[in-house]
Structure formats: C-alpha cells, structure tokens
Design an enzyme around this catalytic site. Sequence first.
Site, PDB file in Angstrom:
ATOM      1  N   CYS A 101       0.827  -1.206   0.000  1.00 27.56           N
ATOM      2  CA  CYS A 101       0.000   0.000   0.000  1.00 27.56           C
ATOM      3  C   CYS A 101       0.867   1.265   0.000  1.00 27.56           C
ATOM      4  CB  CYS A 101      -0.961  -0.069   1.179  1.00 27.56           C
ATOM      5  SG  CYS A 101      -2.312   1.107   1.153  1.00 27.56           S
ATOM      6  N   HIS A 102       0.860   2.029   1.096  1.00 23.02           N
ATOM      7  CA  HIS A 102       1.686   3.230   1.230  1.00 23.02           C
ATOM      8  C   HIS A 102       3.070   2.918   1.798  1.00 23.02           C
ATOM      9  CE1 HIS A 102      -2.238   5.218   0.825  1.00 23.02           C
ATOM     10  NE2 HIS A 102      -1.559   6.284   0.456  1.00 23.02           N
TER      11      HIS A 102
END
Length: 171
Positions: A101-102
């Site tokens: 994800c991030h």
Amino acid sequence: MKVLFIAGDEFEDIELLYPFYRIIEEGFKPVIAGKERGGKIIGKHGYSVIADVSFSEVKVEDYLALVIPGGRGPEKIRTLPEVKEITRKFFELKKPVAAICHGPQILISAGVVKGRKMTSVSSIKDDVIAAGGEYVDAPVVEDENLISSRHPGDLPFFASSLIKMLKGKKM
C-alpha cells in the site's frame, strides 16, 4: 528467525496484522519497531500494537526480513533517520523487504527504489516512478529481495510471497 515490522500511528490495521499472524503460523517471530520501546502504536481502524523495540535499537543483522505495512503510518515515520537507515541496511544486506500500500513511501525516502520493479497503492504510483522505480499494476511484484503489493485485497498474494521468500532465506 525474527521478522521486523516497522509501524507508525494510523498504519493500515489488516496490512500489519495479517502478515504478522501468518508468519507466526509458519514458525517465525514477528518483532514490532516503533518510535519508542513499549510505545502503543494505533492503527487507522483502532487496533493497536506495542513496539517491542524502538527504531534506534534495531540491529538489522538480527532479523531475517522487514515488513512495512501501509496506511498513513509510513507517511508519519518516513523521514526519521533511523527508519531510513534500517531500510537501507536491509537492502544492502539483500534481506527480504515486503512493503504494501503506502509502505513504499518509506522505500522512496530511504532512496532504495531506483531501478526496482514494484507496485503500491495507485495514489503513490507517480512517487514510485519519480523515485526511479518501474511501477507494475499487479497484486504482488517480486524483484530480487523486494516484495510489494497494492492494497488489503492483495494480502493473500503478499503474505504468500513473503512466506515463500522467508522459507528460502532461513538464517
């Protein structure tokens, strides 16, 4: 056979907890690093974990791999010198690094993305490319010691790749 998880407040709960429990099932020991040993790190959806060690206490040589969950946590810790140094050291030693994800925001800040194939949440795709990475839109991307995934829906692929790599790299 310890696996290091680095986390900051507002981490994506399932992106930390899913691989955390999967590696326990496979016989590995997860260790959570945070800003301070014993500090509570609160996830985006209210789950919390306690840091086993502080970032400054981490000795990369003691760990088999690094896991970086997403959410807003990476944004909150990506500029810390200790976090960048931990990340760079895992790459220097060619130990497995798994970011979802991030999570790749930390890889970008650590300067380890250039020339690597990887994926991330689509909102940081441009950041990956600007840092010299080759963005691939796939559930999981493996590039040497690097494993990356896009979002919680990719967790079965992410965890499976992580377990496969861990079993091939036992200390």
